[in-house]
Write a protein that holds these residues in place. Sequence first.
Motif, PDB file in Angstrom:
ATOM      1  N   MET A 158      54.703 -46.372 -50.267  1.00 33.52           N
ATOM      2  CA  MET A 158      53.566 -46.441 -50.277  1.00 33.52           C
ATOM      3  C   MET A 158      52.820 -44.954 -50.811  1.00 33.52           C
ATOM      4  O   MET A 158      53.415 -44.125 -50.939  1.00 33.52           O
ATOM      5  CB  MET A 158      53.088 -46.175 -48.693  1.00 33.52           C
ATOM      6  N   PRO A 159      51.645 -45.243 -51.805  1.00 30.58           N
ATOM      7  CA  PRO A 159      51.516 -43.851 -52.620  1.00 30.58           C
ATOM      8  C   PRO A 159      50.738 -43.014 -51.596  1.00 30.58           C
ATOM      9  O   PRO A 159      49.962 -43.330 -50.571  1.00 30.58           O
ATOM     10  CB  PRO A 159      50.264 -44.607 -53.265  1.00 30.58           C
ATOM     11  N   GLY A 160      50.787 -41.866 -51.936  1.00 30.53           N
ATOM     12  CA  GLY A 160      50.093 -40.613 -51.198  1.00 30.53           C
ATOM     13  C   GLY A 160      48.448 -40.786 -51.453  1.00 30.53           C
ATOM     14  O   GLY A 160      47.912 -41.611 -52.099  1.00 30.53           O
ATOM     15  N   LYS A 161      47.942 -39.887 -50.557  1.00 30.33           N
ATOM     16  CA  LYS A 161      46.365 -39.774 -50.525  1.00 30.33           C
ATOM     17  C   LYS A 161      45.877 -39.465 -52.210  1.00 30.33           C
ATOM     18  O   LYS A 161      44.936 -40.017 -52.655  1.00 30.33           O
ATOM     19  CB  LYS A 161      46.052 -38.876 -49.432  1.00 30.33           C
ATOM     20  N   ALA A 162      46.454 -38.502 -52.768  1.00 28.96           N
ATOM     21  CA  ALA A 162      46.174 -38.181 -54.036  1.00 28.96           C
ATOM     22  C   ALA A 162      46.192 -39.226 -55.062  1.00 28.96           C
ATOM     23  O   ALA A 162      45.188 -39.446 -55.625  1.00 28.96           O
ATOM     24  CB  ALA A 162      46.820 -36.973 -54.412  1.00 28.96           C
ATOM     25  N   ILE A 163      47.395 -40.219 -54.987  1.00 28.30           N
ATOM     26  CA  ILE A 163      47.271 -41.021 -55.800  1.00 28.30           C
ATOM     27  C   ILE A 163      46.383 -42.379 -55.510  1.00 28.30           C
ATOM     28  O   ILE A 163      45.881 -42.905 -56.437  1.00 28.30           O
ATOM     29  CB  ILE A 163      48.963 -41.717 -56.053  1.00 28.30           C
ATOM     30  N   GLY A 164      46.264 -42.468 -54.296  1.00 29.57           N
ATOM     31  CA  GLY A 164      45.133 -43.418 -53.855  1.00 29.57           C
ATOM     32  C   GLY A 164      43.901 -43.120 -54.320  1.00 29.57           C
ATOM     33  O   GLY A 164      43.128 -43.847 -54.877  1.00 29.57           O
ATOM     34  N   LEU A 165      43.294 -41.768 -54.421  1.00 25.42           N
ATOM     35  CA  LEU A 165      42.164 -41.313 -54.871  1.00 25.42           C
ATOM     36  C   LEU A 165      42.404 -41.540 -56.528  1.00 25.42           C
ATOM     37  O   LEU A 165      41.125 -41.923 -56.957  1.00 25.42           O
ATOM     38  CB  LEU A 165      41.915 -39.769 -54.696  1.00 25.42           C
TER      39      LEU A 165
END
Length: 68
Positions: free
Chosen positions: A1-8
């Motif tokens: 699951m990607p982190g919040k930064a990667i999702g952004l």
Amino acid sequence: MPGKAIGLYRRLGSAVAESLPLRRTEEEGAVKYSVADRPDANAGFDYLRMELPREYFRQVHPAALPTG
């Protein structure tokens, strides 16, 4: 699951250009990460290089890049 930064970054239009497995080691009291073959990877995450596609950037910022 990607982190919040990667999702952004993905929501802003970036895409993964390269994904390399990492090996985590501890040397002299410091944690170090190095690129490894997939069977030797133990970091729990990969090194990701993300890029914003030129076409998307030009749509968002048409005056930023020369077209000729």
